[in-house]
Design an enzyme around this catalytic site. Structure first.
Site, mmCIF file in Angstrom:
data_model
loop_
_atom_site.group_PDB
_atom_site.id
_atom_site.type_symbol
_atom_site.label_atom_id
_atom_site.label_comp_id
_atom_site.label_asym_id
_atom_site.label_seq_id
_atom_site.Cartn_x
_atom_site.Cartn_y
_atom_site.Cartn_z
ATOM 1 N N ASP A 55 0.848 -1.196 0.000
ATOM 2 C CA ASP A 55 0.000 0.000 0.000
ATOM 3 C C ASP A 55 0.884 1.247 0.000
ATOM 4 O O ASP A 55 1.710 1.430 0.891
ATOM 5 C CB ASP A 55 -0.897 -0.010 1.243
ATOM 6 C CG ASP A 55 -1.809 1.204 1.269
ATOM 7 O OD1 ASP A 55 -2.836 1.183 0.560
ATOM 8 O OD2 ASP A 55 -1.482 2.185 1.963
ATOM 9 N N TYR A 89 3.108 10.108 0.704
ATOM 10 C CA TYR A 89 4.127 9.528 1.587
ATOM 11 C C TYR A 89 5.535 9.907 1.128
ATOM 12 O O TYR A 89 6.490 9.751 1.878
ATOM 13 C CB TYR A 89 4.012 8.002 1.665
ATOM 14 C CG TYR A 89 2.658 7.481 2.109
ATOM 15 C CD1 TYR A 89 1.725 8.305 2.751
ATOM 16 C CD2 TYR A 89 2.300 6.156 1.878
ATOM 17 C CE1 TYR A 89 0.486 7.815 3.142
ATOM 18 C CE2 TYR A 89 1.062 5.661 2.273
ATOM 19 C CZ TYR A 89 0.161 6.494 2.895
ATOM 20 O OH TYR A 89 -1.065 6.001 3.272
ATOM 21 N N LYS A 98 -2.507 6.190 -4.041
ATOM 22 C CA LYS A 98 -3.610 7.107 -3.738
ATOM 23 C C LYS A 98 -3.368 8.492 -4.317
ATOM 24 O O LYS A 98 -2.240 8.984 -4.314
ATOM 25 C CB LYS A 98 -3.785 7.235 -2.212
ATOM 26 C CG LYS A 98 -3.807 5.904 -1.486
ATOM 27 C CD LYS A 98 -4.011 6.054 0.001
ATOM 28 C CE LYS A 98 -3.715 4.772 0.731
ATOM 29 N NZ LYS A 98 -2.288 4.500 0.902
ATOM 30 N N HIS A 123 -7.448 9.575 -1.774
ATOM 31 C CA HIS A 123 -6.886 9.474 -0.422
ATOM 32 C C HIS A 123 -7.814 10.050 0.658
ATOM 33 O O HIS A 123 -7.949 9.481 1.741
ATOM 34 C CB HIS A 123 -5.528 10.183 -0.402
ATOM 35 C CG HIS A 123 -4.598 9.679 0.656
ATOM 36 N ND1 HIS A 123 -3.242 9.639 0.493
ATOM 37 C CD2 HIS A 123 -4.829 9.185 1.901
ATOM 38 C CE1 HIS A 123 -2.679 9.148 1.599
ATOM 39 N NE2 HIS A 123 -3.624 8.865 2.462
#
Length: 316
Positions: free
Chosen positions: A44, A49, A78, A111
């Site tokens: 994931d 990030y 996402k 997201h």
């Protein structure tokens, strides 16, 4: 070794995946390689990030070593809410795909439902520290994401942090081409999400649980916050099964048919977190764990609670 949940598209999504939120550069690459060696097939990821290029390097190395084939992996990423405008969806997606060094994603998620002001700043805030909303909505983004499916760049679409009202809004969208296959939400014994899971499952939408261990390493943790991994009742159940508290917390989701993505960069814990298919919690233990619910969120993003599509003002 890994077991799966079947999506509405008939694709099989491994029920345990590796989470990469807060996995630092310099560590996440090794974490992904260890995970693949340990039998994980579901990774994931997310644009926000800012570590997808390292995740991509790990995946590439494992494919080149012939440890795994691309088609055996299930890679999720996402779209961040600053990219809800149609041309920006494409731009953000292309960066993710390039960073991950892949030719397609298995699932691409929205997201968060609340759109942010477009631009290079991923967290646009006003002088009071509140998030600045954007013009485009998640419905605009969805249309652009559907084009990615048409082009074979994404196999399926999903959402994250959506309440049932927002899912309803999406399902009722005129001209909807592709339904979401999963809703990825925070879920653990202090936030059991029973109504939301029931709702999603009734619509043929799977649920993926993030922060299943209560996100102990979240940067905004307060000393008085509850700790799942230290919960005496969880530890007691774990001892009975000769397992760790983390393994019980992960198994809890599996038995609810909920996909679960624990994050770790510690090799021993990465391995431990997938050793959850050789024991079963009793109905009584499941009921006990469900009774811990206190609607406590580790991730409530309150700085955007004034925006129209903020998800957590709804009961579920």
């Amino acid at each position: 070794m890994a077991t799966f949940v079947e999506l509405s598209t008939k694709a099989k999504m491994p029920i345990v995946g590796l989470g990469t939120w807060k996995s630092p550069l310099g560590k996440v690459k090794e974490a992904v390689k260890v995970a693949i060696d340990a039998g994980y097939r579901h990774i994931d990821c997310a644009y926000v990030y800012q570590n997808e290029h390292e995740v991509g390097e790990a995946i590439q190395e494992k494919i080149q070593e012939k440890a795994v084939k691309r088609e055996d992996l299930f890679i999720v990423s996402k779209l961040w809410p600053t990219f809800f405008e149609r041309p920006l969806v494409r731009k953000a997606f292309e960066k993710t795909l390039k960073d991950l060094k892949l030719s397609y994603l298995d699932v691409y998620l929205i997201h968060w439902p609340q759109g942010f002001k477009s631009g290079d700043d991923l967290f646009p805030k006003d002088d009071k520290g509140n998030a600045i909303g954007g013009k485009a909505t998640f419905l605009d983004a969805w249309e652009a994401m559907e084009e990615l499916v048409d082009e074979g760049l994404v196999k399926a679409l999903g959402v994250s942090n959506f309440s049932h009202f927002q899912i309803e809004k999406l399902l009722n969208k005129p001209g909807l081409k592709y339904k979401p296959v999963t809703n990825q939400v925070e879920c653990h014994p202090y936030l059991t999400q029973e109504k939301l899971i029931q709702y999603c499952h009734s619509k043929g939408i799977t649920v993926t649980a993030y922060s299943p261990l209560g996100s102990p390493d979240r940067p905004w943790a307060k000393p008085e916050d509850p700790s799942l991994l230290e919960d005496p009742k969880i530890k007691e159940i774990a001892a009975k099964h000769k397992k760790t508290a983390a393994q019980v917390l992960i198994r809890f989701h599996i038995q609810r048919n909920v996909i679960v993505i624990p994050k770790s960069v510690t090799p021993a814990r990465i391995v431990e977190n997938i050793q959850v298919f050789d024991f079963k919690l009793s109905d009584e233990e499941m009921a006990t764990i469900l009774s811990f619910n206190r609607n406590w969120r580790a991730c409530n993003v309150l700085q955007s609670s004034h925006l129209e599509d903020y998800p957590f003002n709804a009961e579920y």
